[in-house]
Write an enzyme that holds these catalytic residues in place. Structure first.
Site, mmCIF file in Angstrom:
data_model
loop_
_atom_site.group_PDB
_atom_site.id
_atom_site.type_symbol
_atom_site.label_atom_id
_atom_site.label_comp_id
_atom_site.label_asym_id
_atom_site.label_seq_id
_atom_site.Cartn_x
_atom_site.Cartn_y
_atom_site.Cartn_z
ATOM 1 N N CYS A 170 0.852 -1.186 0.000
ATOM 2 C CA CYS A 170 0.000 0.000 0.000
ATOM 3 C C CYS A 170 0.888 1.235 0.000
ATOM 4 O O CYS A 170 1.215 1.774 1.040
ATOM 5 C CB CYS A 170 -0.909 -0.013 1.218
ATOM 6 S SG CYS A 170 -1.998 1.388 1.283
ATOM 7 N N THR A 414 -25.777 2.328 11.181
ATOM 8 C CA THR A 414 -26.822 2.048 10.198
ATOM 9 C C THR A 414 -27.661 3.294 10.019
ATOM 10 O O THR A 414 -27.807 4.117 10.918
ATOM 11 C CB THR A 414 -27.722 0.887 10.635
ATOM 12 O OG1 THR A 414 -28.702 0.690 9.625
ATOM 13 C CG2 THR A 414 -28.421 1.163 11.954
ATOM 14 N N TYR A 415 -28.129 3.482 8.787
ATOM 15 C CA TYR A 415 -29.074 4.558 8.543
ATOM 16 C C TYR A 415 -30.429 3.955 8.219
ATOM 17 O O TYR A 415 -31.293 4.605 7.662
ATOM 18 C CB TYR A 415 -28.592 5.440 7.395
ATOM 19 C CG TYR A 415 -27.160 5.878 7.570
ATOM 20 C CD1 TYR A 415 -26.821 6.808 8.538
ATOM 21 C CD2 TYR A 415 -26.146 5.345 6.789
ATOM 22 C CE1 TYR A 415 -25.519 7.199 8.714
ATOM 23 C CE2 TYR A 415 -24.828 5.730 6.965
ATOM 24 C CZ TYR A 415 -24.516 6.664 7.931
ATOM 25 O OH TYR A 415 -23.216 7.038 8.119
#
Lengths: 521, 798
Positions: A170, A414-415
């Protein structure tokens, strides 16, 4: 000589550099513009002096740097521009508009903080900004790990980050951390490779190798070895090194999983070629994405249907052996999702000087048709909430509550949406993903029916997660696009966050268990 | 099938510590009603042992038949009334009951699969045999009726895992539960919709709770925050308050009250600490008794009677512990405390038992205060086998005068480190030291003044006017104490008054032989005044490049160095001439001047501050300091290593005060000769000492003057000034000019002229506290006499 980047609609940063002798940046929020003139005075009549005239007005940065850049271009100066389009190669730039235009207040504030701290708003932060509440916890933790109290010297911390991320090829994080390493007064020689670093750090390479790829192989002997002999580690130092390693190796997965574009000042991050007309302003992924979304919304329907079924379903009348078999089946299937391809990594920069045994990679925990030598890790016997937290808190105080927050946020974020559907309870899905990631590392939750994994997660999703988790350097756009075609990008980013956190927790659990074994076995 | 393993048999028959290995780590233990049998359960073990006199005897292995996850128990409980009934909670969320009277191999009676996640705790009702409660990771508590074999009720909401659940032993309807978020709740068994009381008990998960066996309103809880808390339920106002808090060294997994002892509670920890501790809740920091048999974390405790209990651990051992074999940490702790104040007073606290012998010890500290006695008794009415603690505190005052601390404080306060010319500083400090009786330090200051200060005549106070030269010359022989056997009267013209002053000072201060030795040969070899004169004028000539003088110079080099810096008075008349022709020394030249130099002088020339002792230099066009100090340099260069050694010597002796003061006063003269690490260490220890004596101003001044990056960074730590919004008093953390608080969101004080936020300097009227941009206010007040807000105040801009 100088680099100019205008990333995003509102942000514009200007970097002028003779090796940092001159460095100033301006943002759209002019109030926050931090003007830094460091180093020597510019000699009269030098081109920089002329530049200064363009950019400064009574010692203040002009509020419209773009104008200045245009002036320069008219003067015939080559102005480099960003290669990629937006922060991520996978996600269209428009997704990030909310935060950058200031419509998302929380994200904007966090971005301002990041900018003030590191003089840049890196792409990774921008991507995470899709979930501001998580980003806040993430930044707090990372800031504490790198700059807060802890037994390790600051430059050591950054170098450990380099060693950990280099194992995943990376270069994005490696380059960022190299800069930080030098800024903390690290010896530039170290960046030439592992042969130039102190013995103490070099001894860590073996542990990092295991932690990053196959954490279940860590035994107390590995730690014991590091705690003894010349240039030995103190246990608290070691624990901090472990936390840093797990954090950054999981972060590398996030970088690849979201296709984060290199920064403008990195290799491959900029070009001086003027934008040609052929360049499509919107990213390719955006195009075919919108095409298919109508037709494929049935996928979500199907998934929701399954969720409903599972919720209503009374406890299946199956024996425990069947459940065990299911776990084994999931594990076996993990194996079948073989490493996607042997394509060389997308990232071509050479980081091999930071590695030992570059061929050491993730190996499937359960081999097909083989009885694994290493027993499955039972989550109930050594859980993060009970043992892991307390042990970490003992050897590396303060970081444990932050990690706890971060894990919880990533898990419970969470939505209540799924694509365009609203008011959906996603907890079952989140639990399936979390436990699936743990199963990749051989961690079993007794109280989980692994059948749910198979019914809720399709093959494309599993392939993607496994790739991000285990071979992040091999993630491609097609991986990203092939799963959850009709979900929002922010939801896909959430999957990445869960991979990040679940993977980090798994490696941490294995290593903390080894730490505990130091005293009990 | 039964197998007996005993070990650690100690003490008398009947009550001994013994243990048995059960092949697998134990998650929970429970005993039947009369404690004659004990069941252990874990992931790989589920067995019943009967408790014999000296050993455990395995009577039954319940882990038979098809091994499934239901055998992976996280908790087990024996029925309090029926000896044949057991209940277990499994990690996969199943709750099972077992009937030991069943005749076939598998004793499983019922299996409840209502929980969706692992079960953390099961518990029977103390008197109603059919009621079984379970608390699970899925956030619910369920009531199973053993008559109908069904789940009859569910308590609790979803998102907060239940860690422990226990029935109240007295009231038949109440139970309490603790949760993952640290909460404790009490419930009425008949009301499933709402808890009775709820409170946040711990930071992080609260792992366990236990009702007090006698006091129905007491509950103990423990958690990951390493605390055991004892709560009193107040039935009158429906609240709960903390009565006691016990601080453990690791997170606490289980607590269990000791029967028949009101204040005693057993605990075992989750990580790190493998012991079972018994605490007296009134003594929160030290366990009353510690049992160290386990090699891994202990997980469960069952009392047989107040003096015997059994425990299981992750190491797969089941132990019976008796109190006789416990470790009593309090007894091995020596109840003595000694502390010394910075002023040399000593305070000593002893328990009565150890007092007599320690009083015999004679010290040079006289005991000026009466020993104070402290006495602590247990509360009345509590029958305790322990005698009350009694201890006394003695304070010894240091009567020795002129001790280190006094000297240190007055030196620190009176030394001058900056703000005056170098020689004056030295002189002042020398005087201070002299007055305080620190003669050696005083001499050191004098020496420093001599070595580094410029020509004494440069000081207006000491430099004799030219007209007095003659008399000065006459005075020389008397003043200079240095033996000058071959002294030629001629020689004095050049060496002049300044020299004599210095000589006398040197000899007065009994400078080491080195200086004296270098002085003496000069006089002997010097011989004729002409030579010296030549030398002096030679300086001028030499600069011009005349070889002849170089010769002389070379000849006398060995000894003339001392001489070289004393520019005679006559020099003044010629100064301009000299310096006119003089150019700043090139490296070669300076090399020439000091053939036996130790260190390169160039650096010194560059760093020599102009300000010190150069007031009389009047030729601005040239480089006066270099010209003037060149001779001086040779002296200081020669002595610099010695001075550095000396400072190191002081520091090693512990007198960092002197080392640091000299370092600051000398400044650049010496700085690069002492390693930065040493300097930092000296500064840090001096600042540390100053802070201990609460000499904050001085410590801050020293920090400021240190000129050392690491040291001066101290002054930049915690320098944040917090500001608050003037409307809502919320803290302003991001911008100083706008309040971020959700309810406020106003600009803080704007400019009174333009009504825009002020992001830079804000100028404020002290009279009416209005203000704004400095320019705006300036402009406004040039034309108007009153405040721009119209408040009527006559502001004034100065």
């Amino acid at each position: 000589m100088f680099k100019v980047c205008s990333s995003g609609a509102g942000t514009c940063g200007v970097f002028l550099g003779q090796k940092d002798s001159k460095h100033f940046c301006g943002t759209s929020c002019a109030s926050q513009a931090e003007v830094r003139t460091m180093g020597k005075r510019v000699r009269a009549n030098s081109p920089l002096n002329e530049l200064q005239r363009y950019f400064f007005e009574d010692g203040q940065v002009k509020t419209r740097p773009t104008l200045c850049i245009r002036c320069l271009q008219e003067k015939g100066v080559k102005v480099p521009r960003q290669c990629g389009n937006g922060p991520s190669a996978f996600i269209p730039r428009s997704e990030f508009a909310a935060a950058q235009n200031g419509r998302d207040e929380k994200a904007k504030d966090l971005f301002i903080d990041v900018f003030l701290q590191s003089n840049r708003l890196d792409h990774l932060t921008t991507v995470m900004g899709l979930h501001p509440s998580y980003l806040e916890a993430f930044l707090r933790t990372q800031d504490f790990m790198l700059r807060g109290d802890g037994p390790l010297p600051f430059h050591y911390r950054h170098f450990i980050a380099i060693m950990a991320t280099a194992r995943h090829q990376c270069s994005y994080i490696v380059r960022l951390q190299e800069n930080e390493f030098l800024a903390q007064g690290g010896d530039p020689d170290w960046l030439r490779g592992l042969t130039f670093i102190p013995d103490k750090l070099r001894r860590l390479a073996e542990l990092i190798k295991l932690l990053v790829h196959q954490p279940w192989l860590i035994t107390k002997e590995h730690l014991d070895d590091l705690l003894k002999g010349p240039s030995s580690w103190a246990l608290s130092e070691l624990v901090q090194a472990i936390v840093l390693t797990t954090h950054f190796s999981s972060l590398a997965g996030m970088v690849f999983g979201c296709g984060v574009n290199p920064e403008i000042d990195m290799e491959g991050g900029h070009t001086c070629r003027p934008p040609s007309l052929g360049d499509d302003p919107s990213s390719p992924s955006n195009n075919n994405y919108s095409d298919e979304s109508e037709g494929a919304s049935s996928n979500i329907e199907a998934l929701m249907q399954k969720l409903r079924e599972l919720e209503e379903q009374s406890e299946p009348d199956e024996t425990q052996e069947e459940k065990l078999k299911k776990f084994e089946k999931v594990e076996k299937q993990n194996v079948e999702l073989s490493p996607p391809c042997d394509d060389p990594c997308q990232d071509t920069s050479d980081l091999s000087h930071y590695l030992i045994e570059p061929d050491f990679k993730y190996k499937d925990f359960a081999k097909r048709g083989e009885v694994s030598q290493i027993p499955t890790f039972k989550a109930q016997d050594y859980s993060w909430e009970d043992q892991g937290f307390s042990l970490l808190n003992r050897y590396y105080p303060d970081v444990a509550p932050m990690l706890d927050d971060k894990f919880r946020l990533a898990y419970s974020l969470t939505y209540n949406t799924m694509g365009k559907k609203e008011q959906v309870d996603t907890s079952l899905l989140r639990r399936a993903i979390w436990n699936y990631i743990h199963s990749l590392f051989g961690i079993r939750h007794d109280d989980y029916d692994y059948g749910e994994v198979n019914s809720l997660m399709d093959r494309a999703l599993k392939t993607y997660i496994k790739t991000v988790c285990c071979y992040p350097e091999k993630v491609t756009v097609s991986h990203y696009e092939s799963f959850w075609r009709d979900f929002k990008h922010s939801e896909k980013v959430h999957v990445n966050l869960m991979v990040l956190e679940a993977k980090m927790q798994a490696s941490l659990l294995y290593s903390l268990r080894a730490v505990m074994w130091l005293y009990t076995r | 099938m039964s197998r007996t393993v005993t070990d650690g048999v100690r003490g008398t028959v009947g009550r001994t510590t013994f243990g048995v290995e059960v092949e697998g780590s134990i998650n929970a233990v429970s005993a039947c009603r009369d404690s004659s049998q004990v069941v252990v359960a874990g992931r790989q073990v589920f067995k019943i042992f009967s408790v014999e006199e000296t050993c455990f005897r395995e009577t039954l292995n319940l882990r038979v038949g098809r091994i499934t996850l239901r055998y992976s128990c996280s908790d087990v409980v024996w029925h309090p009334l029926k000896d044949e009934l057991l209940a277990t909670g499994a990690t996969n969320g199943h709750v099972c009951t077992w009937n030991l009277q069943k005749h076939q191999g598998n004793k499983l009676e019922q299996e409840f699969t209502d929980h969706s996640r692992g079960v953390n705790r099961v518990c029977f009702h103390p008197s109603e045999w059919h009621i079984l409660l379970s608390g699970s990771q899925d956030g619910t508590m369920k009531f199973f009726d053993l008559r109908t074999n069904k789940c009859e009720a569910t308590f609790g909401k979803q998102n907060d895992s239940v860690r422990d659940i226990q029935f109240s032993p007295q009231s038949s309807f109440n139970f309490a539960a603790t949760s993952d978020t640290g909460g404790i709740q009490t419930w009425d068994f008949r009301r499933t919709d709402k808890y009775l009381l709820s409170n946040v008990a711990h930071l992080g998960p609260a792992f366990s709770l236990d009702w007090h066996p006698e006091d129905r309103n007491l509950i103990a809880t423990c958690g990951r925050d390493k605390l055991i808390k004892v709560w009193r339920l107040d039935s009158s106002d429906n609240g709960m308050t903390v009565e006691n808090t016990v601080y453990c060294i690791a997170s606490v997994a289980r607590v269990k009250w000791r029967p028949e002892k009101k204040y005693y509670i057993a605990s075992c920890s989750q990580v790190v600490d493998q012991t079972v501790c018994i605490w007296d809740i009134r003594r929160p920091y030290m366990p009353f008794a510690v049992f160290e048999e386990h090699k891994d974390m202990a997980t469960g405790v069952v009392w047989r009677d107040p003096h015997v209990f059994m425990s299981g651990g992750k190491d797969g051992m089941l132990y019976q512990h008796i109190f006789k074999d416990a470790k009593r940490p309090a007894e091995s702790v020596s109840p003595v405390g000694v502390s010394m104040s910075i002023y040399g007073n000593i305070c000593q606290v002893l328990s009565k038992s150890s007092q007599p012998e320690s009083q015999q010890q004679a010290t040079n500290y006289s005991n000026t205060r009466k020993p104070m006695s402290f006495r602590r008794r247990g509360p009345a009415g509590v029958q305790d086998v322990f005698r009350p603690y009694e201890s006394s505190m003695l304070v010894h005052n240091n009567q020795e005068k002129g001790t280190f601390s006094d000297l240190f404080v007055s030196c620190a306060q009176r030394f001058q480190l900056t703000g005056r010319p170098f020689p004056e500083l030295c002189e002042h400090n020398a005087n201070v030291s002299q007055e305080l009786g620190r003669y050696q330090v005083a001499q050191t200051w004098n020496m420093l003044k001599l070595i580094y200060s410029d020509n004494p005549m440069a000081k207006p106070t000491t430099a004799p006017p030219e007209s007095l030269k003659q008399t000065d010359n006459e005075r020389v022989p008397e003043l200079s104490v240095t033996p000058q056997p071959t002294d030629n009267p001629n020689h004095t013209v050049e060496s002049a008054a300044g020299q004599t002053d210095d000589d006398s000072a040197l000899s007065d201060s009994e400078l080491d032989g080195h200086t004296a030795a270098t002085l003496q040969p000069r006089h002997t070899r010097d011989g004729s005044g002409a030579a010296a004169a030549d030398f002096f004028f030679g300086e001028q000539v030499r600069v011009d490049g005349e070889g002849e003088v170089d010769e002389i110079y070379d000849e006398e080099l060995n000894t003339l160095i001392m001489d070289a810096w004393t520019l005679p008075n006559e020099a003044f008349t010629q100064r301009h001439e000299i310096v006119d022709t003089y150019r700043p020394p090139s490296p070669d030249q300076s090399q020439q001047y000091k053939p036996n130099t130790v260190t390169p002088a160039i650096a010194l020339i560059d760093t020599e501050p102009d300000s010190l002792g150069n007031q009389l230099l009047v030729a601005p066009a040239i480089n006066p300091s270099a010209a003037k100090q060149l001779p001086l340099l040779q002296l200081s260069v020669k002595f610099t290593p010695i001075v550095a050694d000396m400072l190191t010597f002081y520091a090693n002796q512990g007198d960092v005060q002197m080392a640091v003061s000299a370092l600051i006063v000398l400044g650049d003269r010496i700085r690069d000769k002492i390693s930065l690490d040493d300097q930092e260490q000296w500064f840090m220890s001096y600042i540390d000492l100053l802070t201990r004596f609460k000499l904050w101003c001085i410590s801050s001044e020293v920090t400021k003057l240190s000129n050392h990056s690491n040291v001066s960074s101290i002054n930049q730590q915690s320098t944040t000034v917090y500001t608050k919004c003037n409307h809502c008093s919320a803290q302003l953390d991001r911008y100083s000019w706008a309040c971020q608080h959700t309810n406020c969101r106003k600009l803080t004080n704007t400019c009174s002229v333009c009504h825009l936020p002020v992001k830079g300097l804000y100028v404020w009227c002290q009279g009416c506290s209005h203000g704004g941009h400095i320019q705006h206010i300036q402009e406004w007040l040039q034309e108007n006499p009153t405040c721009p807000t119209g408040c009527g105040h006559y502001c004034e801009y100065t």
